[in-house]
Scaffold this motif. Sequence first.
Motif, short mmCIF file in Angstrom:
data_model
loop_
_atom_site.label_atom_id
_atom_site.label_comp_id
_atom_site.label_asym_id
_atom_site.label_seq_id
_atom_site.Cartn_x
_atom_site.Cartn_y
_atom_site.Cartn_z
N SER A 45 0.84 -1.20 0.00
CA SER A 45 0.00 0.00 0.00
C SER A 45 0.88 1.24 0.00
CB SER A 45 -0.92 0.01 1.22
OG SER A 45 -0.20 0.32 2.39
N SER A 46 0.24 2.39 -0.15
CA SER A 46 0.97 3.66 -0.15
C SER A 46 0.35 4.61 0.87
CB SER A 46 0.94 4.30 -1.54
OG SER A 46 -0.40 4.55 -1.95
N GLY A 47 1.15 5.55 1.33
CA GLY A 47 0.65 6.56 2.26
C GLY A 47 0.47 6.03 3.67
N ASN A 48 -0.14 6.84 4.51
CA ASN A 48 -0.37 6.49 5.91
C ASN A 48 -1.82 6.08 6.13
OD1 ASN A 48 2.31 7.26 6.57
ND2 ASN A 48 1.68 9.41 6.74
N SER A 49 -2.03 5.15 7.07
CA SER A 49 -3.37 4.69 7.38
C SER A 49 -3.43 4.29 8.85
CB SER A 49 -3.76 3.51 6.48
OG SER A 49 -2.80 2.47 6.58
N THR A 50 -4.66 4.12 9.34
CA THR A 50 -4.87 3.75 10.74
C THR A 50 -5.73 2.51 10.81
OG1 THR A 50 -4.75 6.07 11.40
CG2 THR A 50 -5.70 4.52 12.99
N ALA A 51 -5.27 1.51 11.57
CA ALA A 51 -6.01 0.27 11.73
C ALA A 51 -7.18 0.47 12.68
CB ALA A 51 -5.09 -0.82 12.24
N ALA A 52 -8.05 -0.53 12.74
CA ALA A 52 -9.25 -0.44 13.57
C ALA A 52 -8.92 -0.25 15.05
CB ALA A 52 -10.10 -1.69 13.38
N ASP A 53 -7.74 -0.76 15.49
CA ASP A 53 -7.37 -0.63 16.90
C ASP A 53 -6.63 0.66 17.19
OD1 ASP A 53 -4.92 -1.10 15.72
OD2 ASP A 53 -4.39 -2.83 16.97
N GLY A 54 -6.49 1.53 16.18
CA GLY A 54 -5.82 2.81 16.37
C GLY A 54 -4.35 2.81 16.03
N ALA A 79 -6.07 -7.80 -1.76
CA ALA A 79 -6.73 -9.07 -1.53
C ALA A 79 -8.05 -9.10 -2.28
CB ALA A 79 -6.96 -9.28 -0.04
N ILE A 80 -8.30 -10.21 -3.00
CA ILE A 80 -9.57 -10.34 -3.73
C ILE A 80 -10.73 -10.40 -2.76
CG2 ILE A 80 -10.90 -11.88 -5.22
CD1 ILE A 80 -8.31 -12.58 -6.65
N ARG A 81 -10.54 -11.11 -1.67
CA ARG A 81 -11.56 -11.18 -0.62
C ARG A 81 -11.14 -10.27 0.51
NH1 ARG A 81 -13.37 -16.59 2.81
NH2 ARG A 81 -14.93 -15.56 4.11
N LYS A 82 -11.93 -9.28 0.79
CA LYS A 82 -11.58 -8.28 1.80
C LYS A 82 -11.56 -8.90 3.19
CE LYS A 82 -12.81 -3.69 3.50
NZ LYS A 82 -13.78 -2.55 3.39
N ALA A 83 -10.53 -8.59 3.96
CA ALA A 83 -10.42 -9.09 5.33
C ALA A 83 -11.21 -8.19 6.26
CB ALA A 83 -8.96 -9.13 5.76
N ALA A 84 -11.93 -8.82 7.19
CA ALA A 84 -12.74 -8.04 8.14
C ALA A 84 -11.87 -7.13 8.99
CB ALA A 84 -13.55 -8.98 9.03
N GLU A 85 -10.63 -7.57 9.28
CA GLU A 85 -9.73 -6.79 10.14
C GLU A 85 -9.14 -5.59 9.42
OE1 GLU A 85 -10.21 -9.86 10.53
OE2 GLU A 85 -10.61 -9.95 12.67
N GLY A 86 -9.20 -5.58 8.07
CA GLY A 86 -8.67 -4.43 7.33
C GLY A 86 -7.16 -4.37 7.38
N ILE A 87 -6.63 -3.20 7.73
CA ILE A 87 -5.19 -2.96 7.74
C ILE A 87 -4.52 -3.85 8.80
CG2 ILE A 87 -3.42 -1.19 8.16
CD1 ILE A 87 -5.62 0.85 7.29
N PRO A 88 -3.39 -4.55 8.47
CA PRO A 88 -2.64 -4.50 7.22
C PRO A 88 -2.98 -5.63 6.25
CG PRO A 88 -1.34 -5.65 8.85
CD PRO A 88 -2.67 -5.31 9.51
N TYR A 89 -4.16 -6.25 6.42
CA TYR A 89 -4.49 -7.44 5.64
C TYR A 89 -5.11 -7.15 4.28
CZ TYR A 89 -3.77 -9.78 10.10
OH TYR A 89 -3.23 -10.26 11.28
N SER A 90 -5.32 -5.89 3.93
CA SER A 90 -6.00 -5.56 2.68
C SER A 90 -5.08 -5.65 1.47
CB SER A 90 -6.61 -4.15 2.77
OG SER A 90 -7.55 -4.09 3.83
N THR A 91 -3.78 -5.45 1.68
CA THR A 91 -2.81 -5.47 0.58
C THR A 91 -1.62 -6.33 0.95
OG1 THR A 91 -1.71 -3.49 1.41
CG2 THR A 91 -3.48 -3.16 -0.19
N ALA A 92 -0.83 -6.71 -0.07
CA ALA A 92 0.34 -7.57 0.16
C ALA A 92 1.43 -7.24 -0.83
CB ALA A 92 -0.06 -9.04 0.04
N ARG A 93 2.66 -7.58 -0.46
CA ARG A 93 3.80 -7.57 -1.36
C ARG A 93 4.05 -9.03 -1.75
NH1 ARG A 93 6.02 -3.88 -4.41
NH2 ARG A 93 5.56 -2.43 -2.67
N ILE A 94 4.05 -9.33 -3.05
CA ILE A 94 4.09 -10.70 -3.55
C ILE A 94 5.20 -10.85 -4.58
CG2 ILE A 94 2.76 -12.54 -4.68
CD1 ILE A 94 0.23 -11.19 -3.77
N SER A 95 5.81 -12.04 -4.62
CA SER A 95 6.81 -12.34 -5.64
C SER A 95 6.96 -13.85 -5.80
CB SER A 95 8.16 -11.73 -5.28
OG SER A 95 9.12 -12.03 -6.28
N SER A 96 7.29 -14.25 -7.01
CA SER A 96 7.60 -15.66 -7.27
C SER A 96 9.09 -15.95 -7.14
CB SER A 96 7.12 -16.06 -8.68
OG SER A 96 5.71 -16.00 -8.75
#
Length: 489
Positions: A45-54, A79-96
């Motif tokens: 992801s890019s920029g700053n964000s705040t998780a549900a727990d602050g 993520a194709i399926r959105k995680a209920a917990e949100g940040i940091p589970y919404s995006t990932a860094r992936i490589s083969s």
Amino acid sequence: MKNRSQHKSLFRISILSPFCFFLLQSFSIVTAGNPADNIALDCGSSGNSTAADGRAWTGDIGSNLITIHPLETTIAAKAIRKAAEGIPYSTARISSSEFTYTIPVTAGPKFVRFYFYPTSYLGFDRSKALFSVKSGPYTLLSNFLADLVADSSGAEYFDSYAFVNGIEIVSTPRNLYYTPPGAYGIPFIGQTSFYEIETSTALETMYRLDVGGPSIYPTEDSGLFRFWSDDDEFFMGGGVVPDKANNTIKYTKETPAYIAPAEVYQTYRSMGPNKSWNLRNNLTWRLPVDLGFKYLVRLHFCETDPDITQQSDRLFIIYIDGQIAEFSADAISWSGGNSKPAYRDYLAMIGFEGTSGQYNLSIDLHARDVFTLYSDAMLNGIEIFKLNKTAGSLAGPNPEPAKSIFLTKPSHLTGKASSNKKATLIAVGVFVTIGLVLLSLRVCTMFLRQRESKDHGYKSKFTEAKASPFPGEVRFQFLEAKTKEVTHV
């Protein structure tokens, strides 16, 4: 995140126990108050964000906190399926292929936590996420199958990949878990010697339990962003949970505030006022762990009952793995008074190095009949850490797809039996002597074979895996290395 009813699809997982299945998982490497380093990296992801727990998170895209190498072989994916917990589970860094995070930090021990959400990402099937994790000489995870729900028996992975959703780095006090210079060490259960946990030892946090109380979230911890689970999954029943104390916890030089938050010391379990029942039973916890490792067992105590103010008011016996750890446990004597916290550390060897399989590590408290005002026992908190093997490995087995196998000795103590339950914690930590931590993820193409359960002199027991409402974490603690490189191989 605090509403447990919203997370019934999640399962807890522990490297020590046979892995259960769960939707989200967080792994952490260990590294306090006001930590010198307090980094929360939201991968992909890019920029700053705040998780549900602050908790505040920073994206790794364009961040000046880190470098990724080789960047061109990785992708940032949602993520194709959105995680209920949100940040940091919404995006990932992936490589083969292998990729490395380089993160400058100050010198000193660190908690380093990795977060993984095993779901599908665009172009990447979740069942093919398979990798190992290494940091310097330490193996943290081996042949880790991120899709814990998949049946790993006999599967081939020719196009596997590695991914990570989040990385946290938090500084910790130098002697939080290690033996201070000049100290004797801690009691070695079943032996007459003491054991020194040296700074070259890697520690993996398996369990961190708020006994008798609710879960404590990272932003509610005493500065180290630790997650404290309730102990319901592992407690075998009986006893009472007194109302939460309103006492102000009086921290001491021996037990400063960073050892555990006040909430841990304001709640506890005890046996209750029935002396006859107390002398016939135990307070018992069963915690699944891997055979072949040493474990640091830390128990937290704080007397807040206004009727217990003097030494010997409440004496009890502590058993760890069926052996006496303390014959006259006395929280007042250890802490110096009511509302003052204390903790005690013990080392237990489960099996011997080279054995494999799972085992129920037991903690039993039994009331004393004589030389005490109250025949009762109490406990506020439990922490259990795995120590690395001689070769540096902390890796445990992947989960069993349907059932979990525990190898356990028959108990010689009284107490109510109940089904074994799953752990949710995996933890890691790092001591950095120069200002640099490296995280590297590399894919492994391999053939997974079905594991066989072996009886190494213990009785086998089969239990159903139980659901757990929150993701777990992995923390490993590494010390005295010039750089730290975590590699998925």
